[in-house]
Scaffold this motif. Structure first.
Motif, PDB file in Angstrom:
ATOM      1  N   LEU A  10       0.829  -1.213   0.000  1.00  0.00           N
ATOM      2  CA  LEU A  10       0.000   0.000   0.000  1.00  0.00           C
ATOM      3  C   LEU A  10       0.862   1.261   0.000  1.00  0.00           C
ATOM      4  N   VAL A  11       1.924   1.242   0.812  1.00  0.00           N
ATOM      5  CA  VAL A  11       2.827   2.401   0.851  1.00  0.00           C
ATOM      6  C   VAL A  11       3.382   2.674  -0.548  1.00  0.00           C
ATOM      7  N   PHE A  12       3.813   1.611  -1.232  1.00  0.00           N
ATOM      8  CA  PHE A  12       4.389   1.814  -2.557  1.00  0.00           C
ATOM      9  C   PHE A  12       3.334   2.164  -3.601  1.00  0.00           C
ATOM     10  N   TRP A  13       2.105   1.678  -3.366  1.00  0.00           N
ATOM     11  CA  TRP A  13       1.009   2.090  -4.253  1.00  0.00           C
ATOM     12  C   TRP A  13       0.835   3.614  -4.172  1.00  0.00           C
ATOM     13  N   CYS A  14       0.876   4.128  -2.928  1.00  0.00           N
ATOM     14  CA  CYS A  14       0.735   5.581  -2.739  1.00  0.00           C
ATOM     15  C   CYS A  14       1.935   6.325  -3.338  1.00  0.00           C
ATOM     16  N   LEU A  15       3.139   5.789  -3.115  1.00  0.00           N
ATOM     17  CA  LEU A  15       4.329   6.444  -3.665  1.00  0.00           C
ATOM     18  C   LEU A  15       4.280   6.500  -5.185  1.00  0.00           C
ATOM     19  N   LEU A  16       3.799   5.399  -5.781  1.00  0.00           N
ATOM     20  CA  LEU A  16       3.657   5.381  -7.235  1.00  0.00           C
ATOM     21  C   LEU A  16       2.710   6.494  -7.661  1.00  0.00           C
ATOM     22  N   GLY A  17       1.606   6.646  -6.910  1.00  0.00           N
ATOM     23  CA  GLY A  17       0.663   7.713  -7.204  1.00  0.00           C
ATOM     24  C   GLY A  17       1.313   9.081  -7.107  1.00  0.00           C
ATOM     25  N   VAL A  18       2.100   9.297  -6.058  1.00  0.00           N
ATOM     26  CA  VAL A  18       2.765  10.593  -5.881  1.00  0.00           C
ATOM     27  C   VAL A  18       3.698  10.869  -7.064  1.00  0.00           C
ATOM     28  N   ALA A  19       4.487   9.853  -7.453  1.00  0.00           N
ATOM     29  CA  ALA A  19       5.448  10.053  -8.543  1.00  0.00           C
ATOM     30  C   ALA A  19       4.727  10.363  -9.849  1.00  0.00           C
ATOM     31  N   VAL A  20       3.647   9.614 -10.139  1.00  0.00           N
ATOM     32  CA  VAL A  20       2.918   9.850 -11.383  1.00  0.00           C
ATOM     33  C   VAL A  20       2.291  11.239 -11.358  1.00  0.00           C
ATOM     34  N   PHE A  21       1.729  11.608 -10.203  1.00  0.00           N
ATOM     35  CA  PHE A  21       1.103  12.928 -10.102  1.00  0.00           C
ATOM     36  C   PHE A  21       2.135  14.042 -10.291  1.00  0.00           C
ATOM     37  N   THR A  60      12.587  13.558 -14.568  1.00  0.00           N
ATOM     38  CA  THR A  60      13.088  12.533 -13.662  1.00  0.00           C
ATOM     39  C   THR A  60      11.954  11.868 -12.880  1.00  0.00           C
ATOM     40  N   TRP A  61      10.849  12.607 -12.682  1.00  0.00           N
ATOM     41  CA  TRP A  61       9.705  11.994 -11.985  1.00  0.00           C
ATOM     42  C   TRP A  61       9.143  10.819 -12.770  1.00  0.00           C
ATOM     43  N   LEU A  62       9.265  10.860 -14.097  1.00  0.00           N
ATOM     44  CA  LEU A  62       8.824   9.721 -14.908  1.00  0.00           C
ATOM     45  C   LEU A  62       9.729   8.517 -14.650  1.00  0.00           C
ATOM     46  N   VAL A  63      11.036   8.792 -14.585  1.00  0.00           N
ATOM     47  CA  VAL A  63      11.975   7.711 -14.313  1.00  0.00           C
ATOM     48  C   VAL A  63      11.669   7.122 -12.936  1.00  0.00           C
ATOM     49  N   LEU A  64      11.334   7.993 -11.968  1.00  0.00           N
ATOM     50  CA  LEU A  64      11.001   7.498 -10.633  1.00  0.00           C
ATOM     51  C   LEU A  64       9.730   6.646 -10.683  1.00  0.00           C
ATOM     52  N   ALA A  65       8.716   7.125 -11.410  1.00  0.00           N
ATOM     53  CA  ALA A  65       7.460   6.375 -11.485  1.00  0.00           C
ATOM     54  C   ALA A  65       7.686   4.998 -12.115  1.00  0.00           C
ATOM     55  N   VAL A  66       8.374   4.968 -13.255  1.00  0.00           N
ATOM     56  CA  VAL A  66       8.663   3.681 -13.893  1.00  0.00           C
ATOM     57  C   VAL A  66       9.528   2.836 -12.967  1.00  0.00           C
ATOM     58  N   ILE A  68       9.584   2.893  -9.603  1.00  0.00           N
ATOM     59  CA  ILE A  68       8.788   2.332  -8.503  1.00  0.00           C
ATOM     60  C   ILE A  68       7.957   1.157  -9.010  1.00  0.00           C
ATOM     61  N   LEU A  69       7.392   1.326 -10.193  1.00  0.00           N
ATOM     62  CA  LEU A  69       6.614   0.236 -10.771  1.00  0.00           C
ATOM     63  C   LEU A  69       7.502  -1.005 -10.932  1.00  0.00           C
ATOM     64  N   LEU A  70       8.703  -0.778 -11.436  1.00  0.00           N
ATOM     65  CA  LEU A  70       9.646  -1.872 -11.672  1.00  0.00           C
ATOM     66  C   LEU A  70      10.107  -2.510 -10.365  1.00  0.00           C
ATOM     67  N   ILE A  71      10.384  -1.661  -9.373  1.00  0.00           N
ATOM     68  CA  ILE A  71      10.943  -2.146  -8.118  1.00  0.00           C
ATOM     69  C   ILE A  71       9.870  -2.815  -7.268  1.00  0.00           C
TER      70      ILE A  71
ATOM     71  N   ALA B  96      17.903  -6.203  -8.270  1.00  0.00           N
ATOM     72  CA  ALA B  96      18.150  -5.139  -9.251  1.00  0.00           C
ATOM     73  C   ALA B  96      17.272  -3.924  -8.963  1.00  0.00           C
ATOM     74  N   GLY B  97      16.020  -4.163  -8.554  1.00  0.00           N
ATOM     75  CA  GLY B  97      15.077  -3.069  -8.330  1.00  0.00           C
ATOM     76  C   GLY B  97      15.587  -2.028  -7.358  1.00  0.00           C
ATOM     77  N   PRO B  98      15.902  -2.428  -6.116  1.00  0.00           N
ATOM     78  CA  PRO B  98      16.385  -1.427  -5.158  1.00  0.00           C
ATOM     79  C   PRO B  98      17.645  -0.696  -5.611  1.00  0.00           C
ATOM     80  N   LEU B  99      18.565  -1.388  -6.310  1.00  0.00           N
ATOM     81  CA  LEU B  99      19.786  -0.702  -6.753  1.00  0.00           C
ATOM     82  C   LEU B  99      19.448   0.381  -7.773  1.00  0.00           C
ATOM     83  N   LEU B 100      18.557   0.038  -8.718  1.00  0.00           N
ATOM     84  CA  LEU B 100      18.127   1.048  -9.687  1.00  0.00           C
ATOM     85  C   LEU B 100      17.356   2.166  -8.988  1.00  0.00           C
TER      86      LEU B 100
END
Lengths: 336, 451
Positions: A10-21, A60-66, A68-71, B96-100
């Motif tokens: 849930l925390v990461f769901w919210c973070l993803l929302g923040v990054a996308v916003f 860079t916020w796009l890179v963060l959003a992608v 977070i989704l990836l991580i 890999a995720g956390p490192l990126l």
């Protein structure tokens, strides 16, 4: 602090929302300025200068959003990017074109400048349309068929209109004189289009998606269904009032009034985004995959969460600092 | 494997190789150029001599251009994992995720935000803050390299994890980040960036001088770049040797391919040149120094080097073998050029024409050496994506080959256009600075006071 996987998801769901916003808001205005790029050479320079110090960090916020989704939700990341392979390619080509045009136009030989300006406009338009199309495909859970694709195409136009809206509000705030007057006209027009788009998307979601309708037409949803649009109309009224003052009185272009539309549009974006979040919580792919089902190992999320807690406030602080440094009307385009 | 999937694999590999090769060109300049800029700014701050500000202002423009290309091609990279290599994140995503993620959090925002202040804020912030912004950009680019090399090294020499149901689970983050090859790989890459940036600065400065630039700025910048290169190049040879010993310990099959050792031998010669033949498992036309490979790798002229015959999985030999020779050859040439340059330009002497011409020719020699080295280490890891954990072929997407060949064509066309535009613009800016130095139209003393 050791959190359960459920909490972490849930925390990461919210973070993803923040990054996308944050991305939609920040790169939204600079993509909007890109699409609007026009006028004399000095006016174009002024427009580009207004976003010069920011566009890179905005993206860079796009890179963060992608990221977070990836991580956090690798399973969803694979599905989403597989489904959106070609629109994602269009998005990337658009971002590449505008990113490099920005620098090339300032440094290349004059005869090539109009070419780079075209690339800048086209890249911004392509990236905005691609994002809107991707959003449209995403909220229908990548459903196949004519109707979902038509919806995605309309969503592409709506997102582009919304970016032009926030972009022209940015220009009203950052420019003066003739350029500001033009930005006021763009603001009105794109505001009307954005409003139309919002109404259309809301209606579509309520009519075609029974699970979304179910969420909105009972209890809390029903309250929000009244409150969010009401707040939205207050924003519109507030923006309209500021516009009226600016139209009547060109000499107050430097005053605080010129900032009001921008913050009004930011609030509108926030309201629309909350509605989107409320519709699909806690799905990471609407109707198909819940956040918890796509989440990574708890140990990994815990490890990255520390970084987020420590670093995100720092990022927000120096982002705010950078906006303070470049506060006020944009200056001539100069590189040092 | 289905022919269709095989095609998707080949195309995905080609596309990833294209993307990462094109992307790496720009960070390989900016990582070290950011530190050179910090040095120029600091010299100005300390001495107040306007020439340092002129040098800074010229190079910060080229930095911004190079950085922008690095950013846009880097965004492409962050999408590629999901689009083309879903198996990678499904198997080792927990590591890999956390490192990126840490790369984005600690480096990307830092460099992007302070780059804005560095480029546009010189009259809006105090001088010390502008210098600090330059420093933070340099720290950001280096941090970015730190995280990405940590991940790449982990893929080469994985540590600090256990496998559960075919998925890698982190156990010890310290062991994951500082995995066995990480310190060597990181120093090798940072020094490579140093050489790439130094030869870039030296080449463009020499070009300006050859175009008749009589100002002090290009001569000073050239001198700084040559001195730095003269220090870094031999250091790189030393670190490269240590890195080789580390690889010999952890990835002996890669060393066997680099040295062209088909069958385990004692007292292996160092091949200066040969034509490796995979079908006959032998080298044609060898030019060799007896026993030297064994001496370098085992510190014993008769030491044993395990041959490719001993390993179940081996990388393709030719690209690794030739890539290694190109990298080392260019490295040696760089040492010679840098030392010769320092000697020739001592006490402010002018350079002979042949030498400045050679410097111009070597403007992008760092790119060639970096790419060659990169191919040695990446192709040398095949068929593994993550050594012993995940094969490249098992990580690829199930997308139709048509989609991938379309995207590959689009990327190739866009990148070719960008490369032409970049090279054209870099040399155009150098020529323009010869005739008009726009910042000379303002009184320099005043500028000095305001920055």
């Amino acid at each position: 602090m050791n959190l359960e996987l459920e909490t972490l998801a849930l925390v990461f769901w919210c973070l993803l929302g923040v990054a996308v916003f944050m991305y939609a808001l920040l790169d939204g205005y600079d993509l909007g300025v890109g699409m609007l790029l026009s006028g004399s050479e000095s006016e174009r320079d002024r427009m580009v200068a207004s976003i010069g110090p920011f566009w890179d960090a905005n993206e860079t916020w796009l890179v963060l959003a992608v990221g977070i989704l990836l991580i956090a939700f690798p399973a969803a990341h694979s599905v989403i990017l597989r489904e959106l392979y070609l629109p994602a390619l269009a998005l990337l080509v658009g971002l590449i074109l505008r990113g490099v045009s920005f620098d090339f136009r300032a440094k290349a030989i004059s005869p090539l400048r109009p070419l780079w300006d075209h690339c800048f406009r086209f890249g911004s338009l392509l990236a905005s349309l691609a994002q809107g199309y991707m959003l449209g495909r995403y909220v229908t859970g990548f459903a196949d068929g004519g109707l979902p694709v038509l919806f995605a195409c309309l969503s592409a136009l709506c997102v582009a209109a919304a970016y032009v809206y926030i972009g022209s509000a940015w220009l009203v705030m950052k420019t003066e004189g003739e350029l500001q007057a033009r930005a006021l006209r763009w603001l009105r027009l794109s505001g009307a289009l954005t409003l139309l788009g919002l109404l259309f998307i809301t209606a579509f979601n309520l009519l075609v998606r029974p699970e979304v309708a179910a969420r909105w037409l009972h209890g809390t949803g029903l309250v929000l269904l009244v409150v969010l649009p009401a707040l939205g109309f207050v924003c519109l009224w507030w923006i309209e009032r500021a516009l009226g003052t600016l139209y009547k009185n060109a000499s107050c272009s430097c005053s605080r009034t010129a900032r009001k539309p921008f913050f009004g549009v930011v609030t509108l974006f926030l309201l629309a985004f909350s509605a989107l979040g409320y519709s699909y919580f806690p799905y990471v792919i609407p109707g198909r995959m819940l956040a918890i089902d796509a989440a990574s190992a708890a140990a990994s999320l815990q490890f990255i969460l520390w970084g987020v807690i420590l670093v995100l406030p720092l990022i927000l602080a120096y982002t705010a600092f950078s906006y303070r440094v470049f506060w006020g009307k944009s200056e001539d385009l100069r590189y040092y | 494997m289905e022919p269709e999937l095989l095609n998707t694999l080949a195309l995905s590999r080609a596309q990833f190789a294209l993307n990462i090769s094109f992307h790496i060109l720009f960070p390989s300049i900016t990582i070290a150029l950011a530190w050179l800029l910090f040095y120029f700014k600091l010299r100005f701050q300390l001495s107040g001599h306007p020439v340092w500000m002129r040098i800074y202002r010229f190079w910060v423009k080229l930095f911004a251009l190079t950085f922008a290309l690095g950013v846009v091609t880097g965004i492409t990279m962050s999408f590629q994992f999901g689009t083309n290599w879903p198996g990678f994140m499904e198997t080792v995503g927990n590591i890999a995720g956390p490192l990126l993620g840490y790369e984005v959090l600690t480096a990307f925002f830092l460099e992007a935000t302070f780059l804005g202040i560095m480029l546009f804020g010189i009259h809006r912030v105090p001088a010390w803050l502008h210098t600090l912004a330059t420093l933070l950009v340099a720290v950001g680019t280096s941090l970015s390299a730190f995280w990405i090399i940590a991940l790449n090294s982990w893929m080469q020499t994985p540590a600090g994890f256990v496998m559960e149901n075919g998925v890698a689970m982190p156990v010890d983050w310290w062991a994951i980040i500082f995995n066995p090859s990480m310190p060597y790989r990181l120093s090798h890459v940072m020094l490579a960036s140093g050489l790439t940036a130094c030869f870039f600065v030296a080449g463009i400065s020499a070009y300006r001088l050859r175009k008749g630039d009589a100002k002090q700025a290009p001569r000073k910048a050239l001198r700084v770049a040559l001195l730095a290169a003269a220090l870094i190049a031999p250091l790189q040879a030393f670190v490269g040797d240590l890195h080789g010993l580390n690889t010999f310990e952890h990835q002996p099959q890669k060393i066997a391919a680099m040295e062209g050792v088909w069958h385990t031998e004692n007292g292996a010669p160092l091949l200066l040149f040969a034509w490796p033949d995979e079908t006959r498992q032998a080298n044609h036309f060898p030019v060799a120094i007896p026993k030297l490979a064994s001496l370098i790798l085992t510190h014993d002229p008769n030491g044993e080097i395990r041959g490719l015959n001993e390993f179940e999985h081996t990388p393709p030999v030719k690209p690794v073998f030739f890539g290694f020779r190109i990298m080392v050859g260019l490295g040696l040439l760089m040492i010679l050029m840098a030392w010769a340059g320092v000697w020739l330009t001592r006490k402010g002497r002018g350079m002979p024409g042949w030498y400045s011409g050679a410097l111009v020719a070597m403007t992008f020699s760092g790119w060639v050496a970096t790419l060659a080295g990169w191919y040695v280490t990446e192709i040398g890891r095949q068929p593994w994506l993550v050594t012993g954990v995940l094969k490249t072929a098992d990580a690829v997407t199930t997308l139709p080959a048509g989609n991938v060949s379309f995207s590959f064509t689009v990327y190739a066309l866009v990148y070719a256009g960008l490369l032409v535009a970049y090279l054209h613009t870099v040399f155009y800016m150098a020529r323009k600075s010869v005739a008009v130095e726009e910042y000379e139209t303002q009184p320099l003393a005043l500028q000095g006071a305001s920055v």
